[in-house]
Design an enzyme around this catalytic site. Sequence first.
Site, PDB file in Angstrom:
ATOM      1  N   ARG A   1      33.304  50.630 -69.102  1.00 41.86           N
ATOM      2  CA  ARG A   1      32.395  51.674 -69.568  1.00 41.86           C
ATOM      3  C   ARG A   1      31.453  52.148 -68.459  1.00 41.86           C
ATOM      4  O   ARG A   1      31.057  53.319 -68.439  1.00 41.86           O
ATOM      5  CB  ARG A   1      31.603  51.175 -70.780  1.00 41.86           C
ATOM      6  CG  ARG A   1      32.436  51.175 -72.053  1.00 41.86           C
ATOM      7  CD  ARG A   1      31.672  50.648 -73.237  1.00 41.86           C
ATOM      8  NE  ARG A   1      32.395  50.898 -74.482  1.00 41.86           N
ATOM      9  CZ  ARG A   1      32.086  50.332 -75.648  1.00 41.86           C
ATOM     10  NH1 ARG A   1      31.083  49.484 -75.713  1.00 41.86           N
ATOM     11  NH2 ARG A   1      32.791  50.614 -76.724  1.00 41.86           N
TER      12      ARG A   1
ATOM     13  N   LYS B   1      40.172  43.002 -89.507  1.00 41.85           N
ATOM     14  CA  LYS B   1      39.953  43.322 -90.916  1.00 41.85           C
ATOM     15  C   LYS B   1      40.563  44.666 -91.305  1.00 41.85           C
ATOM     16  O   LYS B   1      40.273  45.693 -90.688  1.00 41.85           O
ATOM     17  CB  LYS B   1      38.455  43.324 -91.232  1.00 41.85           C
ATOM     18  CG  LYS B   1      37.795  41.955 -91.088  1.00 41.85           C
ATOM     19  CD  LYS B   1      36.330  42.022 -91.457  1.00 41.85           C
ATOM     20  CE  LYS B   1      35.662  40.663 -91.360  1.00 41.85           C
ATOM     21  NZ  LYS B   1      34.225  40.715 -91.704  1.00 41.85           N
TER      22      LYS B   1
ATOM     23  N   GLY C   1      34.953  52.679 -82.294  1.00 46.31           N
ATOM     24  CA  GLY C   1      34.405  53.114 -83.574  1.00 46.31           C
ATOM     25  C   GLY C   1      34.282  54.614 -83.673  1.00 46.31           C
ATOM     26  O   GLY C   1      34.594  55.216 -84.703  1.00 46.31           O
TER      27      GLY C   1
END
Length: 400
Positions: free
Chosen positions: A34, A199, A381
């Site tokens: 990043r 998940k 995200g």
Amino acid sequence: MQTIDDLQVAGQRVFVRADLNVPLDGETITDDGRIRAAVPTITRLADEGAKVIVASHLGRPKGAPEPKYSLAPVARRLGELLGRPVAFATDTVGESAAATVASLGEGQVALLENLRFNPGETSKDDAERGTFADQLAALADAYVGDGFGAVHRKHASVYDLPARLPHAAGGLIDTEVGVLRQLTDDVSRPYAVVLGGAKVSDKLGVIAHLLQRADRILIGGGMAYTFLKAQGHEVGDSLLQEDQIPAVQGYLEQAEERGVEFVLPVDVVATKEFPDLSTKAPVEASVVSADAIPAGLMGLDIGPETRKLYAAKLADAATVFWNGPMGVFEHPDLAEGTRAVAQALVDSSAFSVVGGGDSAAAVRILGFDEAAFGHISTGGGASLEYLEGKTLPGLAALED
């Protein structure tokens, strides 16, 4: 959306909201991807004579300074990558920030301390966020949003600050949005999606959206076991979200109705215990059928037959979006599934997008050349929420 081309930056104090949220082992940066992604925009602004004020968050401090989340190690690495000194302010809007910014000359760069050390950054109260945004705005003459990994957050430096200054999107955000549009507006087909991670609940929204666009969806990682259970298979002690089974069954039915090919593991690598990732000591693992994982075993990677199957399903794709590892890639005995997917993308002629987060980290940790992929996102995200069709506050603020 305005870009840097639309700003006059020479001699101006330009606030760059970057995403320098990198993993640390103490003060050692374990993946500087990043930071490297932020360098081109910072370099361009400095070369054009701006006084560049870089700001970011790191980790999840609770609105107060925590030494383990300091950006001091990031300032050192940023300076190395820029090839120029980076002054470091030990606060965000206090005396150190004011003095550091005041000392900047044209072409010089400073980094503020972790924005989340101030409670106003992440506050849900508009007034508190606004007060912090006012204080940040006082440091600068213009704003450049370049932290794609944070644009899905309604935070002061992402959402409120652009409204207070002339603003534009940096090169990284411009590139990220352009790539995501290729995954939504005019997709070359066949369009294959690979979803992994722990998940299934984290991916339900994007699955619903992609069922309307993708030609095939490949599932791996911990989320695969909820899909296998939804088909009536035994998953042993594997990660399972029982409450998500009805939703997963619904998606499998929708996929069949829409003609979207849903591909699940046919075999898995299973162990009795979760491995120690700190020592990476060898694990005792066995390959078992995915439709009958024995009690006492947990699946932690896709197996060799699944790796071949997934490589075949990706071989003829024209577009591939990959978000989430296939297993516990941090352990060498459980990384082969993730490695196989990455290699399949390298071998394919598809336009491949690696959707940030653990997937991007895996590409680097496993030693792949980043240039071999079409695009490696800096925001897992944010990428998912964009593909879900959600409004991203940081992008909306830059468009106003």
